[in-house]
Design a protein around this motif. Structure first.
Motif, PDB file in Angstrom:
ATOM      1  N   GLU A 262      31.301  72.406  40.238  1.00 35.72           N
ATOM      2  CA  GLU A 262      30.328  71.853  39.286  1.00 35.72           C
ATOM      3  C   GLU A 262      29.111  71.282  40.001  1.00 35.72           C
ATOM      4  O   GLU A 262      27.971  71.477  39.551  1.00 35.72           O
ATOM      5  CB  GLU A 262      30.973  70.758  38.427  1.00 35.72           C
ATOM      6  CG  GLU A 262      31.945  71.298  37.394  1.00 35.72           C
ATOM      7  CD  GLU A 262      32.672  70.200  36.626  1.00 35.72           C
ATOM      8  OE1 GLU A 262      32.642  69.016  37.052  1.00 35.72           O
ATOM      9  OE2 GLU A 262      33.289  70.531  35.601  1.00 35.72           O
ATOM     10  N   ALA A 263      29.320  70.571  41.093  1.00 38.64           N
ATOM     11  CA  ALA A 263      28.206  69.965  41.839  1.00 38.64           C
ATOM     12  C   ALA A 263      27.276  71.035  42.413  1.00 38.64           C
ATOM     13  O   ALA A 263      26.048  70.910  42.343  1.00 38.64           O
ATOM     14  CB  ALA A 263      28.748  69.066  42.948  1.00 38.64           C
ATOM     15  N   ILE A 264      27.851  72.071  42.972  1.00 43.13           N
ATOM     16  CA  ILE A 264      27.033  73.152  43.546  1.00 43.13           C
ATOM     17  C   ILE A 264      26.236  73.856  42.457  1.00 43.13           C
ATOM     18  O   ILE A 264      25.034  74.087  42.601  1.00 43.13           O
ATOM     19  CB  ILE A 264      27.916  74.143  44.331  1.00 43.13           C
ATOM     20  CG1 ILE A 264      28.438  73.464  45.601  1.00 43.13           C
ATOM     21  CG2 ILE A 264      27.158  75.429  44.651  1.00 43.13           C
ATOM     22  CD1 ILE A 264      29.559  74.207  46.281  1.00 43.13           C
ATOM     23  N   LEU A 265      26.886  74.200  41.356  1.00 42.98           N
ATOM     24  CA  LEU A 265      26.184  74.899  40.273  1.00 42.98           C
ATOM     25  C   LEU A 265      25.113  74.013  39.655  1.00 42.98           C
ATOM     26  O   LEU A 265      24.023  74.499  39.319  1.00 42.98           O
ATOM     27  CB  LEU A 265      27.182  75.377  39.231  1.00 42.98           C
ATOM     28  CG  LEU A 265      28.153  76.452  39.704  1.00 42.98           C
ATOM     29  CD1 LEU A 265      29.160  76.790  38.620  1.00 42.98           C
ATOM     30  CD2 LEU A 265      27.414  77.711  40.181  1.00 42.98           C
ATOM     31  N   ALA A 266      25.373  72.705  39.539  1.00 39.20           N
ATOM     32  CA  ALA A 266      24.370  71.782  38.994  1.00 39.20           C
ATOM     33  C   ALA A 266      23.158  71.683  39.932  1.00 39.20           C
ATOM     34  O   ALA A 266      22.012  71.653  39.462  1.00 39.20           O
ATOM     35  CB  ALA A 266      24.987  70.401  38.773  1.00 39.20           C
ATOM     36  N   ALA A 267      23.407  71.658  41.230  1.00 38.70           N
ATOM     37  CA  ALA A 267      22.313  71.564  42.206  1.00 38.70           C
ATOM     38  C   ALA A 267      21.437  72.812  42.190  1.00 38.70           C
ATOM     39  O   ALA A 267      20.230  72.745  42.448  1.00 38.70           O
ATOM     40  CB  ALA A 267      22.878  71.346  43.601  1.00 38.70           C
ATOM     41  N   LEU A 268      22.033  73.937  41.846  1.00 41.70           N
ATOM     42  CA  LEU A 268      21.278  75.199  41.783  1.00 41.70           C
ATOM     43  C   LEU A 268      20.497  75.343  40.493  1.00 41.70           C
ATOM     44  O   LEU A 268      19.645  76.219  40.372  1.00 41.70           O
ATOM     45  CB  LEU A 268      22.239  76.385  41.922  1.00 41.70           C
ATOM     46  CG  LEU A 268      22.978  76.475  43.261  1.00 41.70           C
ATOM     47  CD1 LEU A 268      24.011  77.585  43.212  1.00 41.70           C
ATOM     48  CD2 LEU A 268      22.009  76.688  44.415  1.00 41.70           C
TER      49      LEU A 268
END
Length: 108
Positions: free
Chosen positions: A101-107
């Motif tokens: 979730e954190a990676i996808l949100a940062a992208l």
């Protein structure tokens, strides 16, 4: 919410499982989570994540057996299609969900 990949946990009745593997999550070949103890059924989770978003790779490698409790189900969805539905898992997979979730949100 990124429509391409969604991974989530649901509660399940407690069961006791033998864990004979450990898994590590990579994003674009960079380690982002793990290694943590897991059940050998985690290969199904690895396949579903890879199918949903090939930038992620969840490696599953053998380790010494440990006995642990499963209290969660983990599921994977991509573009409205459930690729993995309620695979029995350990609550340590919350870290996997949080990392994705954190990676996808940062992208974005």
């Amino acid at each position: 919410m990124n429509n391409k990949l969604h991974v989530w946990l649901d509660e399940k009745p407690h069961s006791v499982e033998g864990h004979t593997a450990q898994c590590t999550l990579f994003f674009k070949d960079r380690q982002v989570w793990g290694p943590v103890s897991c059940h050998n059924n985690t290969k199904q989770l690895s396949d579903a994540i890879q199918k949903a978003d090939d930038r992620f790779a969840l490696t599953v490698e053998p380790k010494s057996k440990s006995i642990e409790g499963h209290t969660r189900y983990i599921s994977v969805k991509s573009h409205g299609t459930v690729l993995l539905d309620k695979l029995s898992t350990h609550d340590n997979m919350k870290g996997l969900v949080t990392a994705i979730e954190a990676i996808l949100a940062a992208l974005g």
